[in-house]
Design a protein around this motif. Structure first.
Motif, PDB file in Angstrom:
ATOM      1  N   SER A  77       0.817  -1.226   0.000  1.00 11.08           N
ATOM      2  CA  SER A  77       0.000   0.000   0.000  1.00 11.08           C
ATOM      3  C   SER A  77       0.839   1.259   0.000  1.00 11.08           C
ATOM      4  O   SER A  77       0.315   2.350   0.179  1.00 11.08           O
ATOM      5  N   ILE A  78       2.152   1.124  -0.160  1.00 11.36           N
ATOM      6  CA  ILE A  78       3.051   2.231   0.155  1.00 11.36           C
ATOM      7  C   ILE A  78       2.794   3.474  -0.700  1.00 11.36           C
ATOM      8  O   ILE A  78       2.883   4.588  -0.208  1.00 11.36           O
ATOM      9  N   ARG A  79       2.486   3.255  -1.988  1.00 11.17           N
ATOM     10  CA  ARG A  79       2.120   4.375  -2.851  1.00 11.17           C
ATOM     11  C   ARG A  79       0.877   3.981  -3.638  1.00 11.17           C
ATOM     12  O   ARG A  79       0.592   2.801  -3.802  1.00 11.17           O
ATOM     13  N   TYR A 378       6.233  12.004  -3.856  1.00 10.63           N
ATOM     14  CA  TYR A 378       5.280  11.827  -2.767  1.00 10.63           C
ATOM     15  C   TYR A 378       3.904  11.412  -3.282  1.00 10.63           C
ATOM     16  O   TYR A 378       3.371  11.989  -4.220  1.00 10.63           O
ATOM     17  N   SER A 379       3.349  10.396  -2.635  1.00 10.89           N
ATOM     18  CA  SER A 379       2.018   9.904  -2.977  1.00 10.89           C
ATOM     19  C   SER A 379       1.202   9.901  -1.683  1.00 10.89           C
ATOM     20  O   SER A 379       1.549   9.199  -0.731  1.00 10.89           O
ATOM     21  N   GLU A 380       0.179  10.705  -1.636  1.00 11.59           N
ATOM     22  CA  GLU A 380      -0.590  10.818  -0.388  1.00 11.59           C
ATOM     23  C   GLU A 380      -1.336   9.528  -0.084  1.00 11.59           C
ATOM     24  O   GLU A 380      -1.975   8.957  -0.967  1.00 11.59           O
ATOM     25  N   ARG A 381      -1.245   9.072   1.154  1.00 13.19           N
ATOM     26  CA  ARG A 381      -1.900   7.817   1.538  1.00 13.19           C
ATOM     27  C   ARG A 381      -3.003   8.071   2.553  1.00 13.19           C
ATOM     28  O   ARG A 381      -2.774   8.770   3.559  1.00 13.19           O
ATOM     29  N   PRO A 382      -4.173   7.486   2.316  1.00 20.59           N
ATOM     30  CA  PRO A 382      -5.294   7.711   3.230  1.00 20.59           C
ATOM     31  C   PRO A 382      -4.969   7.280   4.657  1.00 20.59           C
ATOM     32  O   PRO A 382      -4.348   6.241   4.868  1.00 20.59           O
TER      33      PRO A 382
HETATM   34  N1  SAH Z   1      11.158   1.592   7.144  1.00 25.78           N
HETATM   35  C1  SAH Z   1      11.810   2.186   6.065  1.00 25.78           C
HETATM   36  C2  SAH Z   1      10.943   2.480   4.883  1.00 25.78           C
HETATM   37  C3  SAH Z   1       9.887   1.588   4.435  1.00 25.78           C
HETATM   38  S1  SAH Z   1       8.904   2.188   3.101  1.00 25.78           S
HETATM   39  C4  SAH Z   1      12.393   3.500   6.539  1.00 25.78           C
HETATM   40  O1  SAH Z   1      12.005   4.060   7.535  1.00 25.78           O
HETATM   41  O2  SAH Z   1      13.229   4.017   5.830  1.00 25.78           O
HETATM   42  C5  SAH Z   1      10.130   2.393   1.810  1.00 25.78           C
HETATM   43  C6  SAH Z   1      10.227   3.788   1.282  1.00 25.78           C
HETATM   44  O3  SAH Z   1       9.064   4.155   0.575  1.00 25.78           O
HETATM   45  C7  SAH Z   1      10.377   4.893   2.312  1.00 25.78           C
HETATM   46  O4  SAH Z   1      11.669   4.978   2.804  1.00 25.78           O
HETATM   47  C8  SAH Z   1       9.977   6.110   1.537  1.00 25.78           C
HETATM   48  O5  SAH Z   1      11.055   6.689   0.846  1.00 25.78           O
HETATM   49  C9  SAH Z   1       8.993   5.560   0.526  1.00 25.78           C
HETATM   50  N2  SAH Z   1       7.627   5.981   0.857  1.00 25.78           N
HETATM   51  C10 SAH Z   1       6.911   5.664   1.940  1.00 25.78           C
HETATM   52  N3  SAH Z   1       5.706   6.270   1.919  1.00 25.78           N
HETATM   53  C11 SAH Z   1       5.669   7.005   0.783  1.00 25.78           C
HETATM   54  C12 SAH Z   1       4.707   7.876   0.199  1.00 25.78           C
HETATM   55  N4  SAH Z   1       3.555   8.121   0.792  1.00 25.78           N
HETATM   56  N5  SAH Z   1       5.010   8.450  -0.998  1.00 25.78           N
HETATM   57  C13 SAH Z   1       6.189   8.222  -1.598  1.00 25.78           C
HETATM   58  N6  SAH Z   1       7.143   7.401  -1.091  1.00 25.78           N
HETATM   59  C14 SAH Z   1       6.890   6.817   0.095  1.00 25.78           C
END
Ligand code: SAH
Ligand code: SF4
Ligand code: F3S
Length: 482
Positions: A77-79, A378-382
């Motif tokens: 779900s990260i992006r 950056y991708s906004e996450r709910p």
């Molecule tokens: N635990 C690790 C990161 C896990 S997520 C840490 O703290 O570094 C892996 C990477 O995804 C993050 O380091 C960040 O650069 C990216 N990421 C996380 N959320 C994001 C988001 N909302 N938009 C864009 N990139 C994101």
């Protein structure tokens, strides 16, 4: 192994967002399971636990989705883009299910946790929704589906570490393996969905980690990577974790990450140890000195900065400043030297980021000289803090342009760092044939750089001293030295 790239990211994308499918089991089983995994290494590692749990129920794994009785998609779900990829795959599986109505489709992992039973409403094809802490429940959930019901378990646990489950190694090269040492995350980086999808941080018992490393070594593996979202906050004690009685005296009562690292390094000098991910606020000099003391602890640190500007870091809730981060880099260079590999994750265009603040990221990159980086916009996450508190106000085209500038800067620095290695000789652990030819092997040096060299009489699993003769931005090329 196939990898699908998500967005504009660096070539070495394997760790943070890739795509893997299960392979064919050697034994004949009653039913076949196909697992497709997305996201980080933790998710790939979890799929190996899932395969192990279901193997005991008579499921063998298959790499051919057409042969499957059960399709699992282990999601990220990260992006936003990662979630879109999953939905596209579910559409594809829909076609298969029309041809084979008995097919069971399950969604596992972070997206399952985020959307919970809403998934069943949104995607009619899905029979099963299971969060990252509920995999032990899979046999029961699958039998509920067999009985004609839909099944959901997204319970997040404070204790589950799957410590007693021996993973079935999927897509393994037989030389390198991942060992999960902790789960969840207690940091609240404002952009990040992980604390919501993976729950509270908990550490796995050192004894179970050492046993897994010993078992891998005895089966011919020569490198383990200890995995966690923030390995530096690894902390284990009998009282706070599991209350399980210690059976052997190898493990002391309180164990921090530096101590765990040392215990794993002692399994064998022939077993390399890596770890990921380190958090700049938590990485200690004790860890760096431990790395320095053991030749088999690799000289490489993934230390995500996210941004080079202190105001943005504060909005991101990373709890360190640019100066703090630079100080950690200075400590790495002082204790482990210039050759220690360092990599980062960077986010372009976080809420309210100005051009000047973006340039601070570029100058930080110049200061650190990262060997490589995973780079994202950056991708906004709910549900995240940033979504609640800040406006996602940077235009997509601006985010993309800033990201491209970060990528271009990284390419330049990677090439410069790789050129420094020409003429040097490194101990390389051969992991298998190079991608292009069976006349060449490829492996990595201690600093995690990929090195390709003529096979000659070497085999995968061998340590080979290779002298570097040439390079690209991503790879070193060389020859075994006598
Ligand atoms: N635990 C690790 C990161 C896990 S997520 C840490 O703290 O570094 C892996 C990477 O995804 C993050 O380091 C960040 O650069 C990216 N990421 C996380 N959320 C994001 C988001 N909302 N938009 C864009 N990139 C994101
Ligand atoms: Fe996300 Fe931050 Fe935890 Fe990493 S440390 S998983 S970026 S909340
Ligand atoms: Fe990993 Fe993606 Fe979940 S990066 S922890 S699979 S949101």
């Amino acid at each position: 192994m196939t990898l699908v790239k998500e967005g504009l990211v660096s070539k070495k994308e394997v760790q943070t967002c890739g795509f893997k499918v299960s392979e064919d089991s050697t034994e004949k089983r009653e039913r076949s399971l196909y697992i497709e995994s997305y996201g980080c290494q933790m998710n790939f590692s979890d799929s190996e636990i899932v395969a192990s749990i279901l193997e005991k129920q008579g499921f063998g794994t298959t790499s051919n989705v057409e042969n499957a009785d059960l399709i699992f998609i282990n999601t990220c779900s990260i992006r936003e883009k990662a979630e879109q990829t999953v939905r596209n795959r579910l559409n594809h599986f829909n076609g298969l299910k029309k041809r084979k109505p008995s097919l069971i489709v399950g969604v596992l992992g972070c997206m399952a946790e985020r959307l919970k039973s809403k998934f069943l409403e949104e995607e009619k094809i899905v029979d099963l929704v299971v969060g990252p802490d509920a995999y032990r429940d899979l046999p029961k959930l699958v039998s509920e589906v067999d009985d004609g019901r839909k099944a959901v378990n997204v319970f997040l646990s404070r204790e589950e570490t799957y410590a007693d489950i021996t993973p079935v190694r999927l897509n393994s090269n037989g030389v390198t393996a991942f060992i999960s040492i902790m789960r969840g995350c207690d940091n609240m980086c404002s952009f990040c969905v992980v604390p919501f999808t993976r729950g509270r941080e908990r550490s796995r018992s050192p004894q179970s980690i050492i046993d897994e490393a010993k078992d891998l070594f005895s089966r011919g593996y020569r490198e383990v990577t200890l995995l966690g979202q923030n390995v530096d906050s690894y902390k284990w004690s009998e009282e706070i974790n599991n209350k399980a009685k210690l059976e052997r005296s190898e493990v002391k009562e309180w164990v921090n990450f530096a101590q765990l690292l040392e215990m794993v390094a002692k399994v064998s000098p022939e077993l390399r140890v890596r770890f990921s991910t380190s958090h700049p606020k938590d990485i200690t000099d004790e860890v760096l000195h431990t790395m320095g003391r053991y030749e088999n602890i690799c000289n490489y640190i993934h230390l995500p900065a996210q941004s080079g500007n202190s105001r943005i870091l504060k909005l991101m809730n990373r709890t360190y400043t640019r100066e703090w981060y630079m100080n950690r880099i200075d400590a790495i260079r002082n204790i482990l030297g210039e050759d220690c590999g360092v990599s980062s994750d960077m986010i372009a265009g976080f809420c309210t980021e100005t051009e000047e603040e973006h340039r601070d990221t570029l100058t930080l990159m110049d200061y650190v000289k990262y060997d490589f980086s995973y780079m994202f916009y950056y991708s906004e996450r709910p549900g995240t803090l940033a979504e609640k508190k800040y406006e996602d106000d940077i235009l997509l085209e601006v985010k993309k342009r800033r990201l491209q500038e970060i990528i271009d800067k990284q390419r330049e620095i990677s090439l410069e760092r790789n050129k420094r290695d020409i003429g040097k000789t490194f101990k390389v652990l051969a992991e298998g044939f190079s991608k292009k030819s069976k006349d060449y092997l490829q492996g990595r040096n201690s600093a995690n750089k990929v090195i390709v060299f003529p096979k000659e009489n070497y085999e995968k699993g061998d340590y080979v001293n290779v002298t570097v003769e040439n390079c690209t931005t991503a790879t070193l090329m060389g020859k075994a030295s006598v």
